[in-house]
Structures are given as structure tokens and as C-alpha cells.
Design an enzyme around this catalytic site. Sequence first.
Site, PDB file in Angstrom:
ATOM      1  N   TYR A 164       0.625  -1.627   0.615  1.00 32.66           N
ATOM      2  CA  TYR A 164       0.332   0.335  -0.323  1.00 32.66           C
ATOM      3  C   TYR A 164       1.033   0.943  -0.162  1.00 32.66           C
ATOM      4  O   TYR A 164       1.907   1.882   0.446  1.00 32.66           O
ATOM      5  CB  TYR A 164      -0.490  -0.245   1.227  1.00 32.66           C
ATOM      6  CG  TYR A 164      -0.238   0.149   2.696  1.00 32.66           C
ATOM      7  CD1 TYR A 164      -0.015   1.309   3.227  1.00 32.66           C
ATOM      8  CD2 TYR A 164       0.568  -0.734   3.031  1.00 32.66           C
ATOM      9  CE1 TYR A 164       0.473   1.282   4.025  1.00 32.66           C
ATOM     10  CE2 TYR A 164       1.055  -0.419   4.703  1.00 32.66           C
ATOM     11  CZ  TYR A 164       1.468   0.551   5.189  1.00 32.66           C
ATOM     12  OH  TYR A 164       2.096   0.720   6.429  1.00 32.66           O
ATOM     13  N   PHE A 174       2.066   9.455   3.642  1.00 27.76           N
ATOM     14  CA  PHE A 174       2.072   9.617   5.253  1.00 27.76           C
ATOM     15  C   PHE A 174       3.017   7.766   5.395  1.00 27.76           C
ATOM     16  O   PHE A 174       3.828   8.067   6.468  1.00 27.76           O
ATOM     17  CB  PHE A 174       1.263   9.910   5.691  1.00 27.76           C
ATOM     18  CG  PHE A 174       0.264   9.389   5.428  1.00 27.76           C
ATOM     19  CD1 PHE A 174       0.057   8.244   6.105  1.00 27.76           C
ATOM     20  CD2 PHE A 174      -0.150   9.564   4.681  1.00 27.76           C
ATOM     21  CE1 PHE A 174      -1.226   7.411   5.558  1.00 27.76           C
ATOM     22  CE2 PHE A 174      -2.024   9.354   4.424  1.00 27.76           C
ATOM     23  CZ  PHE A 174      -2.181   8.379   5.485  1.00 27.76           C
ATOM     24  N   ASP A 175       2.994   6.627   4.491  1.00 34.57           N
ATOM     25  CA  ASP A 175       2.771   6.009   4.926  1.00 34.57           C
ATOM     26  C   ASP A 175       3.089   5.485   3.326  1.00 34.57           C
ATOM     27  O   ASP A 175       2.063   5.003   2.828  1.00 34.57           O
ATOM     28  CB  ASP A 175       2.024   5.106   5.983  1.00 34.57           C
ATOM     29  CG  ASP A 175       3.021   4.143   6.191  1.00 34.57           C
ATOM     30  OD1 ASP A 175       4.165   3.441   6.452  1.00 34.57           O
ATOM     31  OD2 ASP A 175       2.611   3.566   6.672  1.00 34.57           O
ATOM     32  N   ILE A 192      -7.581   0.935  10.903  1.00 31.71           N
ATOM     33  CA  ILE A 192      -8.975   1.597  10.863  1.00 31.71           C
ATOM     34  C   ILE A 192     -10.289   0.731   9.850  1.00 31.71           C
ATOM     35  O   ILE A 192      -9.775   0.437   9.036  1.00 31.71           O
ATOM     36  CB  ILE A 192      -7.951   2.797  10.170  1.00 31.71           C
ATOM     37  CG1 ILE A 192      -8.399   2.710   8.839  1.00 31.71           C
ATOM     38  CG2 ILE A 192      -7.604   2.951  11.165  1.00 31.71           C
ATOM     39  CD1 ILE A 192      -7.568   3.910   8.013  1.00 31.71           C
ATOM     40  N   TYR A 218      -9.320   8.825  11.406  1.00 35.85           N
ATOM     41  CA  TYR A 218      -8.558   8.873  12.261  1.00 35.85           C
ATOM     42  C   TYR A 218      -8.972   9.812  13.159  1.00 35.85           C
ATOM     43  O   TYR A 218      -9.529  10.333  14.078  1.00 35.85           O
ATOM     44  CB  TYR A 218      -7.125   9.103  12.944  1.00 35.85           C
ATOM     45  CG  TYR A 218      -5.671   7.755  12.099  1.00 35.85           C
ATOM     46  CD1 TYR A 218      -5.793   7.075  12.945  1.00 35.85           C
ATOM     47  CD2 TYR A 218      -6.018   7.426  10.617  1.00 35.85           C
ATOM     48  CE1 TYR A 218      -4.881   5.523  12.667  1.00 35.85           C
ATOM     49  CE2 TYR A 218      -5.019   6.625   9.942  1.00 35.85           C
ATOM     50  CZ  TYR A 218      -4.408   5.796  11.424  1.00 35.85           C
ATOM     51  OH  TYR A 218      -3.777   4.623  11.229  1.00 35.85           O
ATOM     52  N   PHE A 235      -5.705   5.689  -0.151  1.00 33.92           N
ATOM     53  CA  PHE A 235      -4.716   4.701  -0.128  1.00 33.92           C
ATOM     54  C   PHE A 235      -4.922   3.730  -1.329  1.00 33.92           C
ATOM     55  O   PHE A 235      -5.931   3.688  -1.662  1.00 33.92           O
ATOM     56  CB  PHE A 235      -4.560   3.818   1.108  1.00 33.92           C
ATOM     57  CG  PHE A 235      -4.655   3.547   2.341  1.00 33.92           C
ATOM     58  CD1 PHE A 235      -3.580   3.548   3.163  1.00 33.92           C
ATOM     59  CD2 PHE A 235      -5.569   4.416   3.267  1.00 33.92           C
ATOM     60  CE1 PHE A 235      -3.259   4.072   4.675  1.00 33.92           C
ATOM     61  CE2 PHE A 235      -5.168   4.610   4.743  1.00 33.92           C
ATOM     62  CZ  PHE A 235      -3.998   4.606   5.246  1.00 33.92           C
TER      63      PHE A 235
END
Length: 243
Positions: A164, A174-175, A192, A218, A235
Site C-alpha cells: 500500500y 505518510f506511509d 481503521i 482517524y 490509499f
Amino acid sequence: MKLFVFCFSMIITLPLFAQSKKELQAEVTKLKAEIEQLKKPKDVELTDTVKKASYGLGVLVASNLKSQGGDSLDVEALTIAIRDVYQNKTLKIQQQDAMMIVQTYMQQAAEKKNSKLKESSAAFLKENKTKEGVITTASGLQYKVITAGKGKAPKATDNVTVHYVGKLVDGTVFDSSVERGQPVTFGVNEVISGWTEALQLMHEGDKWLLYIPQELGYGDRGAGGQIPPYATLIFEVELIKVN
């Protein structure tokens, strides 16, 4: 005779007046240049430990204040207050009053910032749902199929292995397991709720774009400093295997 004296004195005075006028203009020009120089932000050279620690503390304090909505603070007034405390000068606002003033300001600033974030996320999703190929579920989750797989679909109790990339709506990553070069394995119900819902709709071999509303992400707390409160998350997810 009087007329002669008057004319003679004028002849002498005029050059002197002209000279003084030039000097005055030069002085004004010099003062203007000095004022402009003073307006320029004063830089600091981090030549020793004290200066480095002082600058580092400023970075931490300012970053924290900005993240909480205090980005409209008057930096000059903030600097003067710090100087007044360190130099033991008479304070314009006493500490007890300052605490109440700052608390009220920061609360209002945070509410204003959060309101803008919520509005921005809602506006993005509203526009995004009209784009070709985007599907919206009853929960508000949006997704778009990039590649369709034909493998097994996971249940909430399964573990999955995925690749991902996670982004904010402005494109900030961010990731990313892709950047790390290593897929990850986790339980479908351990993430989540937007992920949990999406994964159960996918099949092995699927690659989807997920658009996750803040309610399924979040929410008002954000995550880790990288994900702000009320953020819509994007994502790109590849479901490699259902374990």
C-alpha cells in the site's frame, strides 16, 4: 545701501541653503536604508551549544503551536514577551492572566482550524464521488478499481498480506510499504474501519484506490503528527494474499 546688503546676503545664503538641502536629502536616504535593514529578519549563527539548544527549543515550540492552530500568533509580540521574562522586565500581562488568555485563544484557533479541515475533507469527497469509476458505499467509503483480481475474498477474522501507499489529499505520502520494499501482514479487523470494510470487498490480486472519510479513519485525533485531525485518507492498496 540696505538693498545692496540684502541682495549680498541672499547671494551668500542661497548656496549654503542648497548645500544643507543636499545634506538633508542624503541623511534621509541614509536613514531609510538603515530602517530597511532593521526590518530584515535577524539571522543567528548556531556557533555553540546554547545557541543550538535555544534555536531547537524555538523550533519545537513554534511547530507545536502551529499544529494546534496557533499559526496566526504575532511572532514579534511573542519574542518581546520572552525577552521581557528573561530580562526581568515588568510584564504587560501577568502569568495568571496570560494562561487564561492563551487558553481561550488556542481553543478558538483549534476549533477554527478543525472546522476548515472538516469542510475541506467533505468538499473533497463530494467532488471525488462524481468522478468516473469511483464507487461510494453506504458508510461513505469511496473506492476505485485499478486492477481486478479473481482470488479469495477475506473475512473480518482473516489475516491479509498487502502492499500500500497512503497519502493525504494534497498528495503528501505518510506511509508506504512499497517504498520500504516489503509487504505487510495484519488482521482485517485490526486496522481503521475504512480498511476493514474495503478489504472484505476485495479479492486476491485486486489493486484499488481507497478514499477513506475521516469518520472511517482517524477522526478528530489524527495520527502521529503526520495525519492531521479530520483528514480524508487516500490509499492505493494491492491485496496480495488472504492468509
